[in-house]
Write a protein that holds these residues in place. Structure first.
Motif, PDB file in Angstrom:
ATOM      1  N   VAL A   1      -8.004  13.673 -30.346  1.00  0.00           N
ATOM      2  CA  VAL A   1      -7.312  14.150 -29.143  1.00  0.00           C
ATOM      3  C   VAL A   1      -7.742  13.330 -27.920  1.00  0.00           C
ATOM      4  O   VAL A   1      -6.910  12.930 -27.096  1.00  0.00           O
ATOM      5  CB  VAL A   1      -7.586  15.651 -28.924  1.00  0.00           C
ATOM      6  N   LYS A   2      -9.039  13.075 -27.805  1.00  0.00           N
ATOM      7  CA  LYS A   2      -9.522  12.267 -26.674  1.00  0.00           C
ATOM      8  C   LYS A   2      -8.894  10.881 -26.681  1.00  0.00           C
ATOM      9  O   LYS A   2      -8.551  10.331 -25.636  1.00  0.00           O
ATOM     10  CB  LYS A   2     -11.051  12.121 -26.746  1.00  0.00           C
ATOM     11  N   GLY A   3      -8.768  10.296 -27.853  1.00  0.00           N
ATOM     12  CA  GLY A   3      -8.230   8.952 -27.960  1.00  0.00           C
ATOM     13  C   GLY A   3      -6.751   8.901 -28.285  1.00  0.00           C
ATOM     14  O   GLY A   3      -6.239   7.844 -28.676  1.00  0.00           O
ATOM     15  N   HIS A   4      -6.065  10.042 -28.140  1.00  0.00           N
ATOM     16  CA  HIS A   4      -4.656  10.114 -28.503  1.00  0.00           C
ATOM     17  C   HIS A   4      -3.841   9.090 -27.728  1.00  0.00           C
ATOM     18  O   HIS A   4      -3.979   8.943 -26.509  1.00  0.00           O
ATOM     19  CB  HIS A   4      -4.116  11.515 -28.225  1.00  0.00           C
ATOM     20  N   ARG A   5      -2.975   8.377 -28.461  1.00  0.00           N
ATOM     21  CA  ARG A   5      -2.135   7.363 -27.849  1.00  0.00           C
ATOM     22  C   ARG A   5      -0.673   7.745 -28.012  1.00  0.00           C
ATOM     23  O   ARG A   5      -0.188   7.885 -29.138  1.00  0.00           O
ATOM     24  CB  ARG A   5      -2.395   5.996 -28.489  1.00  0.00           C
ATOM     25  N   LYS A   6      -0.005   7.923 -26.900  1.00  0.00           N
ATOM     26  CA  LYS A   6       1.403   8.277 -26.941  1.00  0.00           C
ATOM     27  C   LYS A   6       2.201   7.123 -27.534  1.00  0.00           C
ATOM     28  O   LYS A   6       2.005   5.966 -27.172  1.00  0.00           O
ATOM     29  CB  LYS A   6       1.902   8.592 -25.534  1.00  0.00           C
ATOM     30  N   GLY A   7       3.088   7.444 -28.468  1.00  0.00           N
ATOM     31  CA  GLY A   7       3.899   6.425 -29.111  1.00  0.00           C
ATOM     32  C   GLY A   7       3.231   5.764 -30.302  1.00  0.00           C
ATOM     33  O   GLY A   7       3.849   4.972 -31.005  1.00  0.00           O
ATOM     34  N   ALA A   8       1.951   6.079 -30.523  1.00  0.00           N
ATOM     35  CA  ALA A   8       1.228   5.527 -31.669  1.00  0.00           C
ATOM     36  C   ALA A   8       1.230   6.537 -32.804  1.00  0.00           C
ATOM     37  O   ALA A   8       1.565   7.716 -32.624  1.00  0.00           O
ATOM     38  CB  ALA A   8      -0.201   5.178 -31.279  1.00  0.00           C
ATOM     39  N   ASN A   9       0.841   6.086 -33.988  1.00  0.00           N
ATOM     40  CA  ASN A   9       0.658   6.984 -35.134  1.00  0.00           C
ATOM     41  C   ASN A   9      -0.788   7.448 -35.142  1.00  0.00           C
ATOM     42  O   ASN A   9      -1.692   6.689 -35.475  1.00  0.00           O
ATOM     43  CB  ASN A   9       0.991   6.252 -36.434  1.00  0.00           C
ATOM     44  N   ASN A  10      -0.991   8.697 -34.761  1.00  0.00           N
ATOM     45  CA  ASN A  10      -2.332   9.247 -34.624  1.00  0.00           C
ATOM     46  C   ASN A  10      -2.701  10.021 -35.885  1.00  0.00           C
ATOM     47  O   ASN A  10      -1.972  10.928 -36.301  1.00  0.00           O
ATOM     48  CB  ASN A  10      -2.395  10.174 -33.409  1.00  0.00           C
ATOM     49  N   ARG A  11      -3.822   9.652 -36.489  1.00  0.00           N
ATOM     50  CA  ARG A  11      -4.195  10.255 -37.765  1.00  0.00           C
ATOM     51  C   ARG A  11      -5.709  10.349 -37.900  1.00  0.00           C
ATOM     52  O   ARG A  11      -6.441   9.464 -37.448  1.00  0.00           O
ATOM     53  CB  ARG A  11      -3.621   9.428 -38.918  1.00  0.00           C
ATOM     54  N   VAL A  12      -6.146  11.433 -38.519  1.00  0.00           N
ATOM     55  CA  VAL A  12      -7.551  11.584 -38.910  1.00  0.00           C
ATOM     56  C   VAL A  12      -7.658  11.243 -40.389  1.00  0.00           C
ATOM     57  O   VAL A  12      -6.877  11.738 -41.206  1.00  0.00           O
ATOM     58  CB  VAL A  12      -8.059  13.020 -38.651  1.00  0.00           C
ATOM     59  N   VAL A  13      -8.603  10.373 -40.739  1.00  0.00           N
ATOM     60  CA  VAL A  13      -8.823   9.965 -42.126  1.00  0.00           C
ATOM     61  C   VAL A  13     -10.194  10.468 -42.559  1.00  0.00           C
ATOM     62  O   VAL A  13     -11.217  10.023 -42.042  1.00  0.00           O
ATOM     63  CB  VAL A  13      -8.741   8.434 -42.279  1.00  0.00           C
ATOM     64  N   LEU A  14     -10.218  11.403 -43.486  1.00  0.00           N
ATOM     65  CA  LEU A  14     -11.456  12.012 -43.975  1.00  0.00           C
ATOM     66  C   LEU A  14     -11.869  11.343 -45.276  1.00  0.00           C
ATOM     67  O   LEU A  14     -11.140  11.396 -46.270  1.00  0.00           O
ATOM     68  CB  LEU A  14     -11.242  13.507 -44.196  1.00  0.00           C
ATOM     69  N   LEU A  15     -13.056  10.708 -45.278  1.00  0.00           N
ATOM     70  CA  LEU A  15     -13.610  10.096 -46.490  1.00  0.00           C
ATOM     71  C   LEU A  15     -14.807  10.921 -46.921  1.00  0.00           C
ATOM     72  O   LEU A  15     -15.834  10.967 -46.241  1.00  0.00           O
ATOM     73  CB  LEU A  15     -14.045   8.650 -46.220  1.00  0.00           C
ATOM     74  N   SER A  16     -14.690  11.577 -48.079  1.00  0.00           N
ATOM     75  CA  SER A  16     -15.734  12.526 -48.475  1.00  0.00           C
ATOM     76  C   SER A  16     -15.628  12.866 -49.955  1.00  0.00           C
ATOM     77  O   SER A  16     -14.566  12.720 -50.567  1.00  0.00           O
ATOM     78  CB  SER A  16     -15.594  13.811 -47.639  1.00  0.00           C
ATOM     79  N   ASP A  17     -16.749  13.353 -50.513  1.00  0.00           N
ATOM     80  CA  ASP A  17     -16.687  13.956 -51.843  1.00  0.00           C
ATOM     81  C   ASP A  17     -16.353  15.438 -51.748  1.00  0.00           C
ATOM     82  O   ASP A  17     -16.224  16.121 -52.761  1.00  0.00           O
ATOM     83  CB  ASP A  17     -17.983  13.728 -52.623  1.00  0.00           C
ATOM     84  N   ALA A  18     -16.222  15.945 -50.496  1.00  0.00           N
ATOM     85  CA  ALA A  18     -15.754  17.309 -50.225  1.00  0.00           C
ATOM     86  C   ALA A  18     -16.605  18.387 -50.886  1.00  0.00           C
ATOM     87  O   ALA A  18     -16.098  19.446 -51.246  1.00  0.00           O
ATOM     88  CB  ALA A  18     -14.283  17.456 -50.625  1.00  0.00           C
ATOM     89  N   LEU A  19     -17.897  18.125 -51.026  1.00  0.00           N
ATOM     90  CA  LEU A  19     -18.804  19.121 -51.606  1.00  0.00           C
ATOM     91  C   LEU A  19     -19.493  19.875 -50.479  1.00  0.00           C
ATOM     92  O   LEU A  19     -20.698  19.749 -50.247  1.00  0.00           O
ATOM     93  CB  LEU A  19     -19.819  18.437 -52.528  1.00  0.00           C
ATOM     94  N   ALA A  20     -18.722  20.668 -49.763  1.00  0.00           N
ATOM     95  CA  ALA A  20     -19.242  21.375 -48.592  1.00  0.00           C
ATOM     96  C   ALA A  20     -20.283  22.407 -48.996  1.00  0.00           C
ATOM     97  O   ALA A  20     -20.058  23.213 -49.894  1.00  0.00           O
ATOM     98  CB  ALA A  20     -18.100  22.049 -47.845  1.00  0.00           C
ATOM     99  N   ASN A  21     -21.446  22.376 -48.319  1.00  0.00           N
ATOM    100  CA  ASN A  21     -22.491  23.373 -48.611  1.00  0.00           C
ATOM    101  C   ASN A  21     -23.153  23.905 -47.352  1.00  0.00           C
ATOM    102  O   ASN A  21     -24.101  24.670 -47.434  1.00  0.00           O
ATOM    103  CB  ASN A  21     -23.550  22.782 -49.553  1.00  0.00           C
ATOM    104  N   THR A  22     -22.674  23.511 -46.175  1.00  0.00           N
ATOM    105  CA  THR A  22     -23.225  23.969 -44.907  1.00  0.00           C
ATOM    106  C   THR A  22     -22.084  24.291 -43.957  1.00  0.00           C
ATOM    107  O   THR A  22     -21.060  23.612 -43.957  1.00  0.00           O
ATOM    108  CB  THR A  22     -24.123  22.888 -44.267  1.00  0.00           C
ATOM    109  N   GLY A  23     -22.267  25.323 -43.139  1.00  0.00           N
ATOM    110  CA  GLY A  23     -21.238  25.684 -42.180  1.00  0.00           C
ATOM    111  C   GLY A  23     -20.052  26.332 -42.867  1.00  0.00           C
ATOM    112  O   GLY A  23     -20.158  26.873 -43.967  1.00  0.00           O
ATOM    113  N   GLU A  24     -18.895  26.276 -42.244  1.00  0.00           N
ATOM    114  CA  GLU A  24     -17.687  26.859 -42.798  1.00  0.00           C
ATOM    115  C   GLU A  24     -17.225  26.028 -43.997  1.00  0.00           C
ATOM    116  O   GLU A  24     -17.112  24.816 -43.919  1.00  0.00           O
ATOM    117  CB  GLU A  24     -16.587  26.892 -41.728  1.00  0.00           C
ATOM    118  N   THR A  25     -16.976  26.697 -45.115  1.00  0.00           N
ATOM    119  CA  THR A  25     -16.570  25.982 -46.333  1.00  0.00           C
ATOM    120  C   THR A  25     -15.173  26.370 -46.804  1.00  0.00           C
ATOM    121  O   THR A  25     -14.728  25.898 -47.843  1.00  0.00           O
ATOM    122  CB  THR A  25     -17.563  26.251 -47.480  1.00  0.00           C
TER     123      THR A  25
END
Length: 531
Positions: free
Chosen positions: A260-284
């Protein structure tokens, strides 16, 4: 208005006078419940049976009246001949299955999603001339002894990606898991290689930011233009080292804050999550995580692209996050696949061609006796929500194909119209709804499947049958794994497609593991391909 997502509350069934139980797939139902299932050579085999109709259901008649036990009748709705689902271009399930099979392990049934197996292969559909979809519908008969079942393929395709220099700029926020579990070879090291590859491929006017998470999340790099800053970006990636626990929620939330801070109008804004997704802390819980960043998703239209890594992989969490995060997911098993995803796919496909895309297939009750949608169980959409554009659909980029495969049983002597498929989507820029349709007649699906004139349809069938066997299904006409491997091998030769050869290898591995044959793992890697 806040977006809502609803699923169908159940399929309607009608017991015809001749004693046959008919169930359609409408409103999210994906299984047929047939009283005359065959256990013969061509019929359903293996695994768990499809859910049966409740034994206490009142007797139903062909004229639409439902008879109570006391003999009175009342009007009921006609049987449901609609099948409605959100489009899905994910391929992670197939990539992860190949990784496990290469390690000598069978994937858990709940991680096997047939639509992601099918969508991992090129289909050869005709592309649309504009920015919308083409709708291709074809099929073939399963073969003698399969009780007159056919496979019907509904294929949706978007136009090819524009040249890299013609697309809008990209603003990508990378959220990288640096938890302790990412220290395993093929996890953080592969993520770093992937980001290094991408840094070389992006344009000067593209931007990236970098967030990491373990027990907590940290911004390593704010949104930065590639031009003149490639060394700075590479240095930030090279410094990544594994830490301790896995707080996926903190990483995703911080990632969206940075997007959101770096949002660019007219650009393709995307979050790319790289993970093994083995959540064990915080909200899971995926829904709770997404709720925390819901405003950013809706107000700014930022989509989530999940890249899974690791032999022990949190498939359910990643798949749920991306499905509900207006994005898609893939699985990366080695550097070759990383290059495919981050060089061949991501730079050219960060833009969207369709938002909230849904498909609805209307079967003709005069010709169709039974049908079953293969897969898409977690992409169900209620039939009456098809044209409700506040209900979530799928996001589709340029150059993608989406395939839905149905097992269809025609009525005796049926001739004429079989089904009409409609795809509905919102234009990403104008948010205006658009539709496209296609249909199929009996003459287009009565040719033989195996050895027929459509090798790509046969590849689709092999992939779907393979997935169904792995998850213990009972599709009509399912060959044995040995037969599937042989067919895949021949198709690999005829199509000269390396991805089909790898499918044959995966099926052979599964057959050996299931039969108890001991063999050294071959180190299979994930393989997901755009159509």
């Amino acid at each position: 208005m806040e977006r809502r997502t609803r699923t169908h509350r159940g399929a309607l069934v009608l017991l015809l006078a001749g004693g046959m139980l008919l169930t359609g797939c409408g409103g999210g139902s994906t299984s047929d419940t047939s009283a005359d299932r065959s256990s013969g050579t061509g019929g359903p085999r293996g695994g768990q049976p499809a859910p049966a109709a409740p034994s206490a259901a009142p007797e139903q008649q062909e004229d639409g009246a439902q008879r109570k036990e006391d003999g009175d009748t009342r009007e009921i709705a006609p049987p449901d001949y609609l099948s409605t689902f959100a489009l899905d271009v994910d391929t992670a399930s197939y990539g992860y299955a190949r990784r496990l099979l290469g390690d000598g392990k069978l994937p858990a049934a709940e991680t096997v999603r047939p639509e992601e197996f099918v969508n991992s292969f090129r289909q050869g559909y005709e592309r649309p001339k504009g920015n919308g979809f083409s709708v291709n519908v074809d099929g073939a008969a399963v073969g003698a002894g399969a009780n007159d079942w056919s496979l019907v393929r509904v294929g949706l395709a978007t136009g090819a990606a524009t040249d890299a220099g013609e697309r809008p700029p990209a603003a990508l926020t990378f959220v990288v898991d640096i938890s302790g579990s990412m220290a395993e070879p093929g996890r953080l090291d592969l993520a770093k290689k992937s980001l290094g590859i991408l840094t070389d491929e992006l344009r000067d006017d593209d931007s990236v930011s970098l967030v990491t998470f373990s027990g907590e999340a940290e911004t390593r790099l704010g949104m930065t233009r590639l031009g003149g800053n490639r060394t700075k970006i590479r240095d930030a990636v090279d410094e990544l080292e594994p830490a301790d626990s896995t707080n996926v929620a903190a990483g995703v939330e911080r990632g969206y804050d940075e997007a959101v801070k770096g949002h660019r109008k007219g650009a393709n804004n995307r979050v790319v999550l790289l993970s093994d997704a083995l959540a064990n802390t915080g909200e899971t819980d995926a829904d709770a995580i997404l709720e925390r960043i819901g405003d950013a998703r809706k107000e700014y239209g930022i989509t989530l692209f999940g890249v899974g890594v690791g032999s022990d992989y949190g498939d359910a969490l990643m798949e749920r996050l991306t499905n509900k995060g207006d994005g898609n997911t893939t699985y990366v098993g080695d550097e070759t696949q990383a290059r495919k995803v981050f060089v061949d796919q991501l730079p050219a496909h960060v833009e969207l061609r369709a938002r909230d895309a849904k498909a609805q297939v209307a079967f003709d009750r005069k010709t169709v006796q039974q049908f079953r949608l293969i897969g898409y169980e977690n992409r169900k959409v209620a039939d009456d929500d098809f044209r409700d554009d506040s209900v979530d659909g799928g996001e589709v980029g340029p150059g993608h194909t989406v395939t839905a495969l149905y097992a269809v049983r025609l009525r005796d002597g049926a001739s004429g119209h079989v089904a009409t498929a409609t795809v509905r989507w919102l234009d990403p820029k104008t948010r205006k709804a658009q539709e496209e349709t296609g249909s199929v007649e009996t003459g287009a699906i009565d040719g033989k499947l195996w050895g027929g004139d459509s090798p790509r349809l046969q590849v689709t069938a092999v992939a779907a049958y393979f997935a169904d066997v792995l998850r213990g299904g009972d599709l009509p006409g399912t060959p044995t794994l040995a037969e599937l491997a042989t067919r895949a091998g021949k198709l690999a030769d005829s199509t000269e497609d390396s991805s089909v050869a790898k499918l044959a290898t995966a099926i052979e591995q599964a057959d050996r593991i299931r039969s108890g044959d001991e063999e050294k793992p071959t180190g299979g890697e994930g393989e997901g391909e755009l159509g």
